[in-house]
Design an enzyme around this catalytic site. Structure first.
Site, PDB file in Angstrom:
ATOM      1  N   HIS A 172      21.591-101.512 -90.750  1.00 11.67           N
ATOM      2  CA  HIS A 172      22.690-101.783 -89.814  1.00 11.67           C
ATOM      3  C   HIS A 172      22.192-101.982 -88.383  1.00 11.67           C
ATOM      4  O   HIS A 172      21.440-101.167 -87.862  1.00 11.67           O
ATOM      5  CB  HIS A 172      23.694-100.624 -89.770  1.00 11.67           C
ATOM      6  CG  HIS A 172      24.055-100.060 -91.102  1.00 11.67           C
ATOM      7  ND1 HIS A 172      24.953-100.671 -91.944  1.00 11.67           N
ATOM      8  CD2 HIS A 172      23.629 -98.949 -91.742  1.00 11.67           C
ATOM      9  CE1 HIS A 172      25.079 -99.948 -93.048  1.00 11.67           C
ATOM     10  NE2 HIS A 172      24.277 -98.903 -92.949  1.00 11.67           N
ATOM     11  N   ARG A 252      10.301 -85.123 -77.824  1.00 10.70           N
ATOM     12  CA  ARG A 252       9.209 -84.142 -77.894  1.00 10.70           C
ATOM     13  C   ARG A 252       9.089 -83.659 -79.332  1.00 10.70           C
ATOM     14  O   ARG A 252      10.040 -83.727 -80.101  1.00 10.70           O
ATOM     15  CB  ARG A 252       9.497 -82.962 -76.968  1.00 10.70           C
ATOM     16  CG  ARG A 252       9.552 -83.338 -75.494  1.00 10.70           C
ATOM     17  CD  ARG A 252      10.049 -82.171 -74.677  1.00 10.70           C
ATOM     18  NE  ARG A 252      11.435 -81.834 -75.010  1.00 10.70           N
ATOM     19  CZ  ARG A 252      12.064 -80.765 -74.541  1.00 10.70           C
ATOM     20  NH1 ARG A 252      11.429 -79.904 -73.749  1.00 10.70           N
ATOM     21  NH2 ARG A 252      13.322 -80.536 -74.875  1.00 10.70           N
TER      22      ARG A 252
END
Length: 261
Positions: A172, A252
């Site tokens: 998508h 992170r």
């Protein structure tokens, strides 16, 4: 009198230059029609198109609506392929056997292998699709895109100048540009490779068996390893090692994020 050089004048000119002149019999009278107006050119083009369609169908290609299908004379299509209405297949496109194309697909100068599917209103230009790969609907594959075996590119997805590994799925709304994507990668909805910094295009690399969460931004130049999980909505600006989990803005690793907490 009109300042025109007519085709019939070539006989006189050839004889004047000492050249040989022969009579040849055309296989069909339509091959000798004149083209003096736009309407004549359209008629000649339609005749050539119909001839190409007849040739393909005689060799086992199914063409749903020949009157609304445009196939250039340089196109090759394998047997048992089905071309639905409204398709434009142009240039030197090659389509393999047992494919399904359209409706309303536009394919130019591309190579599509056996058992592929190009769904409704997809646009493909100078790309390659390996066996069993699928595209669309409303997908846009631009120059330099290569899909490996069994790749599935879904609704409103765009890919440019990228290699997509076997079994990778992008179902998508996303953009992959200037990238090398490994095997069996899941690319979530809305993922974008941010390949342009305002001056230069940069590449993104994604390893095998990785998962890129929906809405993630991958800021190139960037290398993501194998078996990496990128959380949804992340902005990844640094390379990610194999088997790592990253998330956040900027992204992170899970270990670093836990330490900060």
């Amino acid at each position: 009198q009109k300042g025109e050089l007519l085709l019939t004048d070539t006989v006189k000119l050839a004889l004047a230059q000492g050249k040989d002149v022969e009579c040849l019999q055309l296989s069909a009278s339509s091959e000798g029609i004149g083209c003096d107006r736009q309407q004549d050119l359209e008629k000649a083009e339609r005749l050539l198109r119909n001839k190409k369609v007849d040739e393909l169908m005689a060799n086992g290609v199914s063409i749903e609506d020949p009157d609304r299908t445009y196939i250039d004379v340089g196109v090759a299509i394998g047997s048992d392929t089905r071309i639905l209405a409204g398709c434009h297949i142009l240039g030197k496109t090659i389509i393999g056997a047992n494919c399904r194309i359209g409706p309303n697909a536009q394919i130019t100068d591309s190579k599509i292998s056996d058992c592929c599917t190009v769904k409704h209103a997809s646009v493909l230009t100078s790309i390659e699709m390996a066996d069993g790969s699928r595209v669309g609907p409303f997908a846009h594959l631009r120059e330099g895109t290569i899909l490996d075996i069994g790749v599935d590119i879904g609704t409103s997805s765009e890919i440019k100048n990228s290699k997509i590994g076997a079994g990778t799925v992008m179902k998508h709304f996303g953009f992959i540009g200037d990238a090398d994507v490994g095997k069996n990668v899941n690319i979530g909805a809305g993922v974008i490779t941010c390949n342009y910094d305002g001056t230069t295009k940069h590449r993104t690399t994604i390893g095998n068996d990785s998962f890129i969460g929906s809405g993630s931004m991958l800021v190139a130049p960037l290398a993501i390893g194998d078996n990496v999980y990128v959380g949804a909505g992340s902005v990844v600006t640094r390379n990610v090692a194999d088997s790592n989990v990253v998330y956040g803005v900027p992204a992170r690793s899970r270990v670093t994020a836990n330490k900060d907490t």
